[in-house]
Design a protein around this motif. Structure first.
Motif, PDB file in Angstrom:
ATOM      1  N   THR A   1       4.170  51.513 -29.577  1.00  0.00           N
ATOM      2  CA  THR A   1       5.808  51.577 -29.215  1.00  0.00           C
ATOM      3  C   THR A   1       6.103  52.516 -27.706  1.00  0.00           C
ATOM      4  O   THR A   1       5.834  53.512 -27.282  1.00  0.00           O
TER       5      THR A   1
ATOM      6  N   THR B   1      14.303  56.991 -22.815  1.00  0.00           N
ATOM      7  CA  THR B   1      14.969  57.699 -23.660  1.00  0.00           C
ATOM      8  C   THR B   1      16.455  57.682 -22.432  1.00  0.00           C
ATOM      9  O   THR B   1      15.900  58.158 -20.972  1.00  0.00           O
TER      10      THR B   1
ATOM     11  N   THR C   1       8.873  53.394 -26.112  1.00  0.00           N
ATOM     12  CA  THR C   1      10.737  54.605 -26.453  1.00  0.00           C
ATOM     13  C   THR C   1      11.087  54.325 -24.973  1.00  0.00           C
ATOM     14  O   THR C   1      10.565  55.335 -23.863  1.00  0.00           O
TER      15      THR C   1
ATOM     16  N   ARG D   1       8.216  47.251 -28.805  1.00  0.00           N
ATOM     17  CA  ARG D   1       7.215  47.181 -29.253  1.00  0.00           C
ATOM     18  C   ARG D   1       6.102  46.103 -28.867  1.00  0.00           C
ATOM     19  O   ARG D   1       6.433  45.198 -28.664  1.00  0.00           O
TER      20      ARG D   1
ATOM     21  N   GLN E   1      18.758  55.808 -26.790  1.00  0.00           N
ATOM     22  CA  GLN E   1      17.909  55.160 -27.043  1.00  0.00           C
ATOM     23  C   GLN E   1      16.778  54.091 -26.983  1.00  0.00           C
ATOM     24  O   GLN E   1      18.301  53.627 -28.136  1.00  0.00           O
ATOM     25  N   ASP E   2      16.282  53.674 -26.395  1.00  0.00           N
ATOM     26  CA  ASP E   2      15.633  51.563 -26.714  1.00  0.00           C
ATOM     27  C   ASP E   2      14.376  51.542 -27.193  1.00  0.00           C
ATOM     28  O   ASP E   2      13.623  52.421 -26.397  1.00  0.00           O
ATOM     29  N   THR E   3      13.667  50.338 -28.149  1.00  0.00           N
ATOM     30  CA  THR E   3      12.387  50.996 -28.167  1.00  0.00           C
ATOM     31  C   THR E   3      12.236  49.190 -27.990  1.00  0.00           C
ATOM     32  O   THR E   3      12.349  48.733 -28.733  1.00  0.00           O
TER      33      THR E   3
ATOM     34  N   SER F   1      16.371  48.131 -31.118  1.00  0.00           N
ATOM     35  CA  SER F   1      17.274  49.247 -30.001  1.00  0.00           C
ATOM     36  C   SER F   1      17.546  49.770 -31.254  1.00  0.00           C
ATOM     37  O   SER F   1      18.356  49.254 -31.812  1.00  0.00           O
TER      38      SER F   1
END
Length: 160
Positions: free
Chosen positions: A131, A135, A133, A150, A146-148, A157
């Protein structure tokens, strides 16, 4: 002869007085009242709320804009993270990349305008599943967004 000499002297004297008066007519007129002060505060553009106006994981950047919204990530693919910053001129913004919560990469960008677009990228090699991320941090350490994503799954998001 004396008469001609006196006429010339009077003529020269009158001419010099006339010329002197003409020059004084063009001197600036001074006033006893003080000048009216100009406005003390300069007119400026409206203040913009400091924020990340747009952000996206994307497949590429063209003309400082994201090519497309990234839906899935494949091994070996370069992932770009795009941000449009508003009202942050003069600040230094950081894209902080983390994998499974562990710091991997931090890139800093000085913001040079009221509307500023920046991007960073990371090659997703086959040995880097997990995962990811990103920031976006202001120069005082506050999180602006902050967006993630995977890897090999749909993107998630979250906005702060």
């Amino acid at each position: 002869m004396l008469h001609i000499y006196l006429k010339s002297t009077v003529l020269l004297l009158l001419t010099s007085l006339t010329t002197h008066a003409w020059a004084e007519e063009r001197l600036p007129i001074t006033s006893l009242t003080p000048p009216i002060p100009a406005a003390t505060a300069p007119v400026s553009a409206p203040m913009l709320t400091p924020q990340v106006a747009r952000a996206a994981f994307t497949t590429g950047i063209t003309a400082r804009e994201p090519d497309s919204q990234l839906a899935r990530v494949s091994a070996g693919q370069t992932v770009y993270y795009f941000t449009e910053l508003v009202g942050l001129q003069g600040h230094v913004i950081t894209h902080r990349w983390e994998k499974d919560g562990a710091f991997q990469l931090g890139l800093q960008f000085p913001v040079g305008g009221q509307r500023w677009r920046v991007h960073s990228s990371k090659m997703m090699t086959p040995n880097l599943p997990g995962t990811w991320t990103v920031t976006v941090q202001n120069d005082d350490g506050t999180t602006l967004r902050q967006d993630t994503d995977r890897k090999s799954t749909r993107l998630n998001s979250s906005h702060e």
